[in-house]
Design a protein around this motif. Structure first.
Motif, PDB file in Angstrom:
ATOM      1  N   PRO A  20       0.814  -1.232   0.000  1.00 21.84           N
ATOM      2  CA  PRO A  20       0.000   0.000   0.000  1.00 21.84           C
ATOM      3  C   PRO A  20       0.841   1.273   0.000  1.00 21.84           C
ATOM      4  O   PRO A  20       0.422   2.297  -0.533  1.00 21.84           O
ATOM      5  CB  PRO A  20      -0.806  -0.097   1.301  1.00 21.84           C
ATOM      6  N   HIS A  21       2.051   1.193   0.577  1.00 20.29           N
ATOM      7  CA  HIS A  21       2.928   2.360   0.593  1.00 20.29           C
ATOM      8  C   HIS A  21       3.444   2.663  -0.810  1.00 20.29           C
ATOM      9  O   HIS A  21       3.595   3.827  -1.173  1.00 20.29           O
ATOM     10  CB  HIS A  21       4.098   2.140   1.553  1.00 20.29           C
ATOM     11  N   TYR A  22       3.727   1.619  -1.586  1.00 19.83           N
ATOM     12  CA  TYR A  22       4.138   1.816  -2.982  1.00 19.83           C
ATOM     13  C   TYR A  22       3.021   2.538  -3.744  1.00 19.83           C
ATOM     14  O   TYR A  22       3.259   3.498  -4.468  1.00 19.83           O
ATOM     15  CB  TYR A  22       4.407   0.478  -3.676  1.00 19.83           C
ATOM     16  N   ILE A  23       1.806   2.033  -3.574  1.00 24.84           N
ATOM     17  CA  ILE A  23       0.648   2.613  -4.278  1.00 24.84           C
ATOM     18  C   ILE A  23       0.448   4.066  -3.841  1.00 24.84           C
ATOM     19  O   ILE A  23       0.294   4.964  -4.674  1.00 24.84           O
ATOM     20  CB  ILE A  23      -0.636   1.790  -3.989  1.00 24.84           C
ATOM     21  N   ALA A  24       0.480   4.281  -2.521  1.00 22.03           N
ATOM     22  CA  ALA A  24       0.250   5.635  -1.984  1.00 22.03           C
ATOM     23  C   ALA A  24       1.313   6.607  -2.497  1.00 22.03           C
ATOM     24  O   ALA A  24       0.997   7.739  -2.889  1.00 22.03           O
ATOM     25  CB  ALA A  24       0.242   5.596  -0.460  1.00 22.03           C
TER      26      ALA A  24
END
Length: 120
Positions: A20-24
């Motif tokens: 999710p951090h990559y996406i965010a």
């Protein structure tokens, strides 16, 4: 604090936890989940289906990269500094692959063109 201990902590982290951090990071800069997936698929040879399994299965980073269908041969063209490390100088192969992914996501967030990121 020896390097091996730092690394093992990273290796055991769940890919789904970091994903999710990559996406965010990408979306905050106007890039898309699709582009993040494109990067992951390019680097590892996974596809949409296998990625979903990894995310649902809480696969850790070590297994994520060890079981990757194919680490892209052009990954060695990924150079530069990420998290204070020069990626081309990282001796631990697995750690290097993790940093490759960090670096590609970083380039995406910095607005680099996709064909440059994918070292085509």
């Amino acid at each position: 604090m020896g390097n091996s201990t730092d690394y093992s902590r990273v290796f055991k982290m769940s890919f789904a936890g970091v994903y999710p951090h990559y996406i965010a990071k990408a979306e905050k800069k106007g890039r898309t989940r699709e582009e993040v997936h494109q990067i992951i698929f390019w680097l590892t040879g996974y596809n949409e289906q296998s990625l979903q399994k990894i995310l649902e299965g809480k696969t850790n980073f070590e297994d994520f990269f060890t079981n990757a269908p194919q680490i892209n041969p052009n990954a060695s063209k990924i150079t530069g500094v990420i998290c204070g490390y020069r990626v081309e100088d990282i001796e631990d192969k697995l750690m290097q692959q993790i940093r490759y992914l960090d670096k590609l996501i970083d380039e995406l967030a910095k607005g680099k063109a996709m064909e440059k990121i994918l070292r085509s």
